[in-house]
Design a protein around this motif. Structure first.
Motif, PDB file in Angstrom:
ATOM      1  N   ARG A 129     -35.271 -28.394  -3.709  1.00 35.91           N
ATOM      2  CA  ARG A 129     -34.715 -27.722  -2.097  1.00 35.91           C
ATOM      3  C   ARG A 129     -35.351 -26.642  -1.783  1.00 35.91           C
ATOM      4  N   THR A 159     -35.156 -23.371   0.937  1.00 33.86           N
ATOM      5  CA  THR A 159     -34.274 -22.959   1.667  1.00 33.86           C
ATOM      6  C   THR A 159     -34.965 -21.962   2.589  1.00 33.86           C
ATOM      7  N   ASP A 197     -26.482 -20.728   3.327  1.00 38.31           N
ATOM      8  CA  ASP A 197     -27.211 -21.917   2.527  1.00 38.31           C
ATOM      9  C   ASP A 197     -27.560 -21.267   1.088  1.00 38.31           C
TER      10      ASP A 197
END
Ligand code: UDP
Length: 247
Positions: free
Chosen positions: A2, A4, A78
């Motif tokens: 992931r 961000t 986030d």
């Protein structure tokens, strides 16, 4: 994996073992990819330094080095679970390379430091080959010879400790001309390996206070420490601005 975005800089929200797997993978592909380890100061500088911003964007792996980045990500909604200081990353990576008899080149720090770091690394990882080193204060005209030397040695890893933003920009600019496995921009890591500076005690690291320890040890770093709240304010402004736009 992931990825961000924290105030314009991409950060990979990975665990330490995911980061080392990824790095080993990149090494095998031999594309001269590079790893960056942004902290609060780097993130803030990148907002007004296009060369640093581009260098961070070009990284194959971007690790959340500091507690400031982690807090900013949380403010932005986030969160990044794991913080991976550059030194923890390299300490996790080197044992793998040691098992495989990997080859490493050390670049950066004051004259004599990389050599001392090489000796210490050799003691800790006997099968690891430290194929060469170069201090970080060479003249610009020596650059082509340095590139030729590194290419001739053909290491799997180049540890680049030229301070920020020089190291990030150096890696981006050299990715096309170097033929290595991977580069990693790791700030003061050679100073740590050489025993020139000490790491914060474990309890301070756990509490996210490594920056405080480093500021106490080297008071000239105070200008950097005060940038931590600046990053959090920027994150808050961005969050509030984003909400207003959304609403
Ligand atoms: N450094 C270097 N060449 C330079 C500037 C810095 O080799 O032109 C080295 C410096 O000696 C130190 C390392 O880069 O070993 C990291 O510097 P600093 O502590 O300023 O940066 P940080 O770790 O905070 O990014």
């Amino acid at each position: 994996m992931r990825r961000t975005v924290v105030l314009g800089t991409e950060i990979d929200a990975v665990s330490l073992s995911e980061a080392t797997d990824r790095a080993l993978n990149e090494m095998q592909r031999r594309r001269s990819a590079y790893v960056v380890t942004p902290n609060a100061e780097i993130l803030l500088t990148a907002r007004r330094d296009p060369a640093l911003c581009a260098a961070l964007r070009g990284a194959a792996l971007s690790l959340c080095d500091g507690v400031g980045v982690q807090l900013a990500a949380r403010i932005l909604g986030d969160p990044i679970r794991e913080r991976i200081p550059g030194v923890d990353f390299i300490r996790a990576l080197l044992p793998h390379m040691d098992r495989a008899g990997g080859r490493v080149f050390l670049l950066g720090a004051l004259p004599g430091v990389a050599e001392r770091a090489a000796r210490r690394l050799h003691e800790a990882f006997p099968a690891l080959e430290i194929v060469g080193w170069q201090d970080g204060y060479y003249a610009p005209e020596e650059e082509p010879a340095l590139v030729a030397r590194i290419n001739a040695l053909s290491p799997e890893l180049v540890i680049v400790c030229l301070g920020s933003p020089r190291q990030e920009i150096w890696m981006r600019e050299h990715a096309a001309v170097l033929r290595v496995g991977l580069m990693a921009g790791l700030g003061g890591t050679l100073d740590l390996f050489a025993g020139r500076v000490r790491r914060a005690p474990r309890w301070m690291r756990r509490a996210g206070l490594e920056w405080l320890f480093r500021t106490m040890a080297e008071p000239r770093r105070i200008a950097r420490a005060v940038r931590l709240p600046a990053l959090l304010i920027a994150a808050l402004q961005s969050r509030i601005g984003g909400k207003q736009r959304d609403g």
